[in-house]
Every structure is written in structure tokens, then in C-alpha cells.
Design a protein around this motif. Structure first.
Motif, PDB file in Angstrom:
ATOM      1  N   ARG A  28     -33.587  51.626  21.492  1.00 55.02           N
ATOM      2  CA  ARG A  28     -32.851  50.244  21.512  1.00 55.02           C
ATOM      3  C   ARG A  28     -31.790  50.111  20.479  1.00 55.02           C
ATOM      4  N   GLU A  29     -31.819  51.155  19.313  1.00 54.14           N
ATOM      5  CA  GLU A  29     -30.571  51.329  18.394  1.00 54.14           C
ATOM      6  C   GLU A  29     -29.563  52.015  19.110  1.00 54.14           C
ATOM      7  N   ARG A  30     -29.696  52.754  20.203  1.00 55.02           N
ATOM      8  CA  ARG A  30     -28.778  53.412  20.982  1.00 55.02           C
ATOM      9  C   ARG A  30     -27.996  52.754  22.116  1.00 55.02           C
ATOM     10  N   LEU A  31     -28.613  51.328  22.426  1.00 57.61           N
ATOM     11  CA  LEU A  31     -27.871  50.734  23.488  1.00 57.61           C
ATOM     12  C   LEU A  31     -26.567  50.336  23.098  1.00 57.61           C
ATOM     13  N   ALA A  32     -25.853  49.832  24.397  1.00 53.72           N
ATOM     14  CA  ALA A  32     -24.654  49.196  24.028  1.00 53.72           C
ATOM     15  C   ALA A  32     -24.575  47.877  23.507  1.00 53.72           C
ATOM     16  N   VAL A  33     -25.583  47.194  23.606  1.00 55.24           N
ATOM     17  CA  VAL A  33     -25.918  45.636  23.266  1.00 55.24           C
ATOM     18  C   VAL A  33     -26.302  45.916  21.879  1.00 55.24           C
ATOM     19  N   PRO A  34     -25.663  45.090  20.830  1.00 53.58           N
ATOM     20  CA  PRO A  34     -25.888  45.462  19.316  1.00 53.58           C
ATOM     21  C   PRO A  34     -27.484  45.262  19.296  1.00 53.58           C
ATOM     22  N   PRO A  35     -28.266  45.994  18.331  1.00 51.85           N
ATOM     23  CA  PRO A  35     -29.480  45.695  17.869  1.00 51.85           C
ATOM     24  C   PRO A  35     -29.640  43.942  17.382  1.00 51.85           C
ATOM     25  N   VAL A  55     -41.356  55.165  27.506  1.00 52.68           N
ATOM     26  CA  VAL A  55     -40.134  54.941  27.147  1.00 52.68           C
ATOM     27  C   VAL A  55     -39.200  55.737  28.254  1.00 52.68           C
ATOM     28  N   PRO A  56     -38.187  55.176  29.042  1.00 54.38           N
ATOM     29  CA  PRO A  56     -37.962  53.667  29.090  1.00 54.38           C
ATOM     30  C   PRO A  56     -39.130  52.808  29.707  1.00 54.38           C
ATOM     31  N   VAL A  57     -39.458  51.510  29.235  1.00 53.27           N
ATOM     32  CA  VAL A  57     -40.455  50.748  29.775  1.00 53.27           C
ATOM     33  C   VAL A  57     -40.398  50.695  31.281  1.00 53.27           C
ATOM     34  N   LEU A 329     -45.186  30.595  33.131  1.00 50.93           N
ATOM     35  CA  LEU A 329     -43.741  30.285  32.840  1.00 50.93           C
ATOM     36  C   LEU A 329     -43.214  31.488  31.945  1.00 50.93           C
ATOM     37  N   ALA A 330     -43.823  31.838  31.121  1.00 51.17           N
ATOM     38  CA  ALA A 330     -43.374  32.913  30.152  1.00 51.17           C
ATOM     39  C   ALA A 330     -43.296  34.495  30.770  1.00 51.17           C
ATOM     40  N   LEU A 331     -43.814  34.530  32.073  1.00 47.72           N
ATOM     41  CA  LEU A 331     -43.807  36.056  32.756  1.00 47.72           C
ATOM     42  C   LEU A 331     -42.545  36.195  33.068  1.00 47.72           C
ATOM     43  N   PRO A 332     -41.419  35.481  33.581  1.00 47.96           N
ATOM     44  CA  PRO A 332     -40.058  36.044  33.736  1.00 47.96           C
ATOM     45  C   PRO A 332     -39.506  36.592  32.683  1.00 47.96           C
ATOM     46  N   LEU A 333     -39.909  35.697  31.347  1.00 47.97           N
ATOM     47  CA  LEU A 333     -39.355  36.460  30.169  1.00 47.97           C
ATOM     48  C   LEU A 333     -39.674  37.753  29.706  1.00 47.97           C
ATOM     49  N   VAL A 334     -40.932  37.834  29.952  1.00 51.85           N
ATOM     50  CA  VAL A 334     -41.563  39.445  29.737  1.00 51.85           C
ATOM     51  C   VAL A 334     -40.992  40.556  30.754  1.00 51.85           C
ATOM     52  N   GLN A 335     -40.749  40.030  31.908  1.00 56.40           N
ATOM     53  CA  GLN A 335     -40.189  40.736  33.196  1.00 56.40           C
ATOM     54  C   GLN A 335     -38.581  40.953  32.706  1.00 56.40           C
ATOM     55  N   ALA A 336     -37.906  40.011  32.147  1.00 56.65           N
ATOM     56  CA  ALA A 336     -36.715  40.132  31.601  1.00 56.65           C
ATOM     57  C   ALA A 336     -36.671  41.188  30.434  1.00 56.65           C
ATOM     58  N   ALA A 337     -37.352  41.233  29.735  1.00 53.13           N
ATOM     59  CA  ALA A 337     -37.454  42.141  28.474  1.00 53.13           C
ATOM     60  C   ALA A 337     -37.596  43.610  28.622  1.00 53.13           C
ATOM     61  N   ALA A 338     -38.416  43.849  29.967  1.00 51.64           N
ATOM     62  CA  ALA A 338     -38.849  44.913  30.472  1.00 51.64           C
ATOM     63  C   ALA A 338     -37.688  45.496  31.051  1.00 51.64           C
ATOM     64  N   ALA A 339     -37.130  44.717  31.908  1.00 53.22           N
ATOM     65  CA  ALA A 339     -35.531  45.350  32.558  1.00 53.22           C
ATOM     66  C   ALA A 339     -34.519  45.473  31.663  1.00 53.22           C
ATOM     67  N   ALA A 341     -34.658  46.504  28.254  1.00 51.93           N
ATOM     68  CA  ALA A 341     -35.002  47.611  27.616  1.00 51.93           C
ATOM     69  C   ALA A 341     -35.029  48.970  28.362  1.00 51.93           C
ATOM     70  N   ALA A 342     -35.173  48.926  29.792  1.00 48.80           N
ATOM     71  CA  ALA A 342     -35.106  50.079  30.572  1.00 48.80           C
ATOM     72  C   ALA A 342     -33.614  50.215  31.345  1.00 48.80           C
ATOM     73  N   GLU A 343     -33.013  49.135  31.469  1.00 46.83           N
ATOM     74  CA  GLU A 343     -31.692  49.383  32.329  1.00 46.83           C
ATOM     75  C   GLU A 343     -30.377  49.306  31.502  1.00 46.83           C
ATOM     76  N   LEU A 344     -30.393  48.741  30.335  1.00 46.42           N
ATOM     77  CA  LEU A 344     -29.181  48.651  29.720  1.00 46.42           C
ATOM     78  C   LEU A 344     -28.591  49.998  29.305  1.00 46.42           C
ATOM     79  N   PRO A 345     -27.583  50.403  29.465  1.00 47.79           N
ATOM     80  CA  PRO A 345     -26.937  51.808  29.238  1.00 47.79           C
ATOM     81  C   PRO A 345     -26.911  51.966  27.528  1.00 47.79           C
ATOM     82  N   GLU A 346     -26.935  53.448  27.246  1.00 50.84           N
ATOM     83  CA  GLU A 346     -26.739  53.646  26.069  1.00 50.84           C
ATOM     84  C   GLU A 346     -25.056  53.576  25.617  1.00 50.84           C
TER      85      GLU A 346
END
Length: 363
Positions: A28-35, A55-57, A329-339, A341-346
Motif C-alpha cells: 500500500r505504501e508503494r501505490l500511486a494514491v497517497p497512504p 497479496v495482492p488481495v 449494504l456494506a458488501l460493496p464497500l468491502v468489494q471496493a476495498a479489495a479492488a 488494493a489489488a488494482e491500483l498501480p504502484e
């Protein structure tokens, strides 16, 4: 068959992989979006990585809603906004696609499984796949009698554990856990008050269907009387479920424990699943590491239980309908977190300090 001891689950449940979580945090520290820019989604991504051991998720693609159904004898006292013995109508609404959880599940593409652990209705009113696991017809009036016999409580816990095994074996990667009950919030208040050492009025809410002040006072009295019956068996979780729980509560508790054994994450819904989780936590202290909480239900007993377990809800939208709706209702939030964490570029690697000095030349 040897007598079940819930404490045995403590030896079987391990925590999510801490080394994998650290690896996920380093990534996560290496991703383009700031920690920190993604807020709690970062925390969820790390939790999922540890739960999956990857890892990745991996994407959360095979979620399932599991709803345990039951009627509670205490509802006959007029402590619920619904008539005693009518939980089967809640089940029918789910099966007909007419309940909030059914609508949301359909929209999200999430299968819904309903398990009749203790409905008080003719089994012929519902499909065989729903009623075939029933432990008993309804649960006893917990203010004056046991909800279950010891044998029924054990059978219900084993039922929940077997359902967890079936889901894990089928590839379910996350469970949305809910309940379909009448009188369930009263029973939940008893369990939470007993395990947290609080008075009846502190944990007694107005339920998903809502009740007036007179019904609330009856509910407080029922919780108070049931607490007197609960305290002598506080050291025995199975005995507690038999005395003041119910077949659906015991089944959900067994499900939560075995899901943790199988390393299958669970999103809890409202006060009923929180009460079952609190019983499970008393048996196996590592089990809550496998659970998330969907949303704030507004029930004071839920807040007490979650505080005791150190769990914080993901959402607070004022939804009180129950039946797994808040968790779903919370499931999409969990799915978004997984996506994320896995797909954002470093981000591109910064040059090493010595490289930077070499590029500047000498004076």
C-alpha cells in the motif's frame, strides 16, 4: 457422539496471517494514491489480505447471504412489533424477492440461503431446502423457561457449523450473516446484558419493527426476568444458549465459530448477529478477527456487544429493518476495498540517493 464443548473451538481458530497483512501494508505504501487517502478502505484491504493469505488481495466474487430463521416464545408477551409466531412471513418475503435483503441481493448478484432453525409454523408452508434442518418448532419463553434443551442447543450449534462447512467447501469467499426472527431482539438483549454485566434497561431497544413505550416496558421486564435465569449458566456458553437463546441463535453461533475455523470472513448484520458473535467470542477469543460489522442498527445491545469485541461498524445509515440488510449494504464497500488494493498501480520508483548525487557532477 461426544458432548460438544464450545471452548474447543479456541484451539482450532487462528488469527488472520499477520505477515501477509504487513506485506499488504508495505505494498500500500508503494501505490500511486497517497497512504491514508482511501481512509478505512485501506484498513479493509489489509484485513482482507490477511484473511485470504494473499497479496495482492483477490476479488470478493462469491459472497453469500446466510439467514438463520426462528420464532421466540417471549414474543407472546407483546415485546415485538410483529405477532408471535410469524417469522415464517419474513422468510416468505425473502423467498418471494419482496424483502429489502432480497432486493439488494438480487441487485448485487448475491445468492441468499435461508435456514429454518426454529420457526413456529407448519413446515409445509416453506420449501424443503429451508425447513429440512429445523431443530424444533419455536423456542421457549426465556423469561420463565429454557429456550432449548441441552440436546437441542448442541444440535443447533452443530447445524450452524455444518452450514459453515458447506459454504466454505462450495467456494463462498465471504458470508453476509443475518436473521429472520420474531422476538429475536429481546433474546439478543438478554445475552448481551448477561455477557456484559449490564441491566436490562441499558440494552433494551425497540426492535426492527418498532414498539411503543408500554411494549418497551414489557420488553425490559422480560429481559430482566430472563437475566435471572441466565446468570447461573454464564460459565457455559452452550448452557447459556439453551437457557436464554434459541435455535437460530445457537445455529448462528456455531456458524460463526466454524467459519472462523475455515478462515471464511463474515459480515455481521444487527443486534442478533452481534449477540451470537459475543457468545462465540466468549468461547474463542480469536474468532472476532474474522468478522466485520455491516452497520449500526440503533439497538443499544448491539453497541454494547461491539464495544466488548472491539468491532466498529462500516456504515451508519439509520437502517433498522434487519434480516441481513445492513450487512449486505456494506458488501460493496468491502468489494471496493479489495479492488482498490489489488488494482491500483504502484508509483514509479524514486531514484536512489547515490544515483541522484551522481547525476549532479562535481564542482
Amino acid at each position: 457422539m461426544s458432548r460438544l464443548n464450545l471452548d474447543d473451538f479456541s484451539e482450532l481458530i487462528e488469527r488472520p496471517d499477520g505477515s501477509v497483512r504487513r506485506e499488504a501494508e508495505e505494498r500500500r505504501e508503494r501505490l500511486a494514491v497517497p497512504p491514508g487517502a482511501l481512509g478505512r478502505l485501506d484498513e479493509l484491504g489489509g484485513w482482507l489480505a490477511a484473511a485470504q493469505g494473499a497479496v495482492p488481495v483477490r476479488p470478493v466474487e462469491r459472497a453469500k447471504a446466510v439467514l438463520f430463521a426462528g420464532d421466540h416464545g417471549v414474543a407472546a408477551l407483546g415485546v415485538s412489533g410483529r405477532t408471535a409466531g410469524t417469522a415464517h412471513t419474513l422468510v416468505r418475503a425473502v423467498l418471494d424477492g419482496a424483502s429489502p435483503v432480497a432486493v439488494l441481493a438480487r441487485r448485487a448478484g448475491v445468492p441468499v440461503r435461508v435456514v429454518d432453525a426454529g420457526l413456529d409454523c407448519d413446515p409445509g408452508l416453506l420449501p424443503e431446502e429451508v425447513v429440512r434442518h429445523r431443530v424444533r418448532r419455536g423456542s421457549g419463553r426465556v423469561d420463565v423457561e429454557d429456550a432449548l434443551t441441552a440436546e437441542e442447543a448442541e444440535r443447533a450449534v452443530r447445524l450452524g457449523a455444518a452450514i459453515a462447512d458447506e459454504e466454505a467447501d462450495s467456494g463462498t469467499d465471504l458470508v453476509v450473516l443475518g436473521d429472520l426472527s420474531v422476538g429475536g431482539t429481546t433474546v439478543a438483549a438478554v445475552l448481551v446484558a448477561a455477557l456484559c454485566g449490564t441491566d436490562a434497561s441499558v440494552v433494551t431497544g425497540r426492535g426492527g419493527a418498532g414498539i411503543d413505550d408500554l411494549a418497551w416496558m414489557r420488553k425490559c421486564a422480560a429481559v430482566r426476568d430472563a437475566l435471572r435465569r441466565a446468570r447461573p449458566v454464564l460459565g457455559d456458553q452452550l448452557g447459556l444458549l439453551a437457557a436464554v437463546g434459541g435455535a437460530d441463535f445457537a445455529a448462528a453461533t456455531g456458524f460463526l465459530l466454524q467459519a472462523a475455523v475455515r478462515r471464511m470472513p463474515v459480515i455481521l448484520d444487527g443486534v442478533v448477529s452481534a449477540a451470537c458473535a459475543l457468545v462465540a467470542q466468549r468461547a474463542a477469543f480469536r474468532a472476532p478477527d474474522w468478522w466485520l460489522v455491516g452497520q449500526v442498527s440503533g439497538e443499544p445491545a448491539q453497541a454494547r456487544a461491539l464495544d466488548r469485541m472491539g468491532l466498529a461498524p462500516l456504515l451508519d445509515h439509520g437502517v433498522t429493518v434487519g434480516g441481513g440488510t445492513g450487512a449486505l449494504l456494506a458488501l460493496p464497500l468491502v468489494q471496493a476495498a479489495a479492488a482498490l488494493a489489488a488494482e491500483l498501480p504502484e508509483r514509479p520508483g524514486a531514484p536512489e540517493p547515490e544515483d541522484a548525487r551522481g547525476e549532479g557532477g562535481s564542482d
